[in-house]
Design a protein around this motif. Sequence first.
Motif, PDB file in Angstrom:
ATOM      1  N   ASN A 285      -3.059  -0.372  13.645  1.00 55.94           N
ATOM      2  CA  ASN A 285      -1.958   0.528  13.278  1.00 55.94           C
ATOM      3  C   ASN A 285      -1.278   1.144  14.495  1.00 55.94           C
ATOM      4  N   ASN A 286      -1.590   0.617  15.665  1.00 54.34           N
ATOM      5  CA  ASN A 286      -1.022   1.143  16.904  1.00 54.34           C
ATOM      6  C   ASN A 286       0.081   0.219  17.422  1.00 54.34           C
ATOM      7  N   SER A 287       1.247   0.788  17.663  1.00 52.26           N
ATOM      8  CA  SER A 287       2.356  -0.007  18.202  1.00 52.26           C
ATOM      9  C   SER A 287       2.144  -0.254  19.681  1.00 52.26           C
ATOM     10  N   ILE A 288       2.648  -1.396  20.150  1.00 50.86           N
ATOM     11  CA  ILE A 288       2.523  -1.753  21.567  1.00 50.86           C
ATOM     12  C   ILE A 288       3.847  -2.318  22.079  1.00 50.86           C
ATOM     13  N   LEU A 317       3.642   2.892   1.783  1.00 50.10           N
ATOM     14  CA  LEU A 317       3.273   1.524   1.402  1.00 50.10           C
ATOM     15  C   LEU A 317       4.165   0.507   2.115  1.00 50.10           C
ATOM     16  N   VAL A 318       5.451   0.819   2.193  1.00 45.72           N
ATOM     17  CA  VAL A 318       6.385  -0.082   2.880  1.00 45.72           C
ATOM     18  C   VAL A 318       6.023  -0.178   4.357  1.00 45.72           C
ATOM     19  N   LYS A 319       5.751   0.950   4.964  1.00 42.34           N
ATOM     20  CA  LYS A 319       5.392   0.971   6.384  1.00 42.34           C
ATOM     21  C   LYS A 319       4.149   0.137   6.644  1.00 42.34           C
ATOM     22  N   GLN A 320       3.131   0.346   5.838  1.00 39.67           N
ATOM     23  CA  GLN A 320       1.881  -0.387   6.057  1.00 39.67           C
ATOM     24  C   GLN A 320       2.073  -1.877   5.832  1.00 39.67           C
ATOM     25  N   LYS A 321       2.897  -2.212   4.851  1.00 39.89           N
ATOM     26  CA  LYS A 321       3.156  -3.633   4.589  1.00 39.89           C
ATOM     27  C   LYS A 321       3.831  -4.279   5.787  1.00 39.89           C
ATOM     28  N   LEU A 322       4.792  -3.614   6.382  1.00 36.66           N
ATOM     29  CA  LEU A 322       5.471  -4.165   7.564  1.00 36.66           C
ATOM     30  C   LEU A 322       4.508  -4.295   8.741  1.00 36.66           C
TER      31      LEU A 322
END
Length: 362
Positions: A285-288, A317-322
């Motif tokens: 869940n960490n952006s890089i 839910l949308v965020k996690q799906k992406l």
Amino acid sequence: MSSLEEAIDKEIGEVRTESLDFSYGEIVNLHAEKALIIQPDYQRLFRWSDVQKSRLIESILLELPIPQIFVIENSDGVFELIDGLQRISSVIQFINPSILGLEPLVLQGCNLVSQLDGNKFDDLPLRLRLTIKRSSVRTVVIKRQSKSFLRYAMFKRLNTGGVILDPQEIRNCSARMVEDDGVKFYTFLQQQASHSAFKNCIKTLAKVDKEKKGDEELVLRFFAAKNAQDLFKGSVRDWLDNYMEKILLKELNFKYELEKENFNKLFTFIDKVMGDRAFLKYRGNNSIGGLAPAYYEAITVGTFYVIEQIINVDTNLVKQKLIDTVQTKKFRTYTGSGANKREKLLGRINTIKNALLELVNE
């Protein structure tokens, strides 16, 4: 006469030019009177260092050859500079900096006549000041009767100055050659690039790319990915050039109000869901890293296709799906090495679209 000769003769007749010799004094006066317009959109203004500007002044005083400049004659007879900005702005800054809102140029780094260093225009003897003002530069005028397309093509071919423009700068400048329709389109790109939600979503775009109009290019890239997938042949630059050119020349119908509405709605939604982490790669869940263009295409267009279906789905839910989808093996097969292929463009867009549809089909 052969058909080839006839074709060339026809095009020769469609562009009209005139060559004049303007003194630098006349150029300064024309600019002061707004009869010669210098548009900073044409090139990033004043990229030249003071040393480069000083050596141009030195060259003029020594009567060394100075390359010709190009202007376009607008419908009201006003000239608009399209090639030679660095040279002309440097001379104007030296002779009359106030009309550019700049500090006086103090000569430095003159390597042929070092005694020039440290002098401003008013410090020079009268004879040298007059020499500069009376020296002339060959000016090619592209007449207003010339066809818009040939004016457009000519600017693209004139981009051979000392400092190379970046792709979106060239597109914006070229658009001016098509007059009102061109100005309308690139102004539209600039306006959308200033949309608050869009600006936040692309906050991770590198500063150097923003300085090269990379934000405006991303706006164009969204519309190309949405509307002109069939034009994509592997080169992103050629794809965006081709798409924008077809709009400017009215080969494609661009519906401004509808496209603006779609754009604003989409980025308002993406900003609400992902914020400034929208177009990044993820590890867990960490952006890089920074903004990834292939991810940008996929998420913007993939989301656009299904926005009506998912507009009321829980944003978490949308965020996690992406986040989960961009880490799948399937998505990654359409990005990375070899991503600049039409089938991979379509593949990554559809992967996002289908993943988001799962939220409403579950």
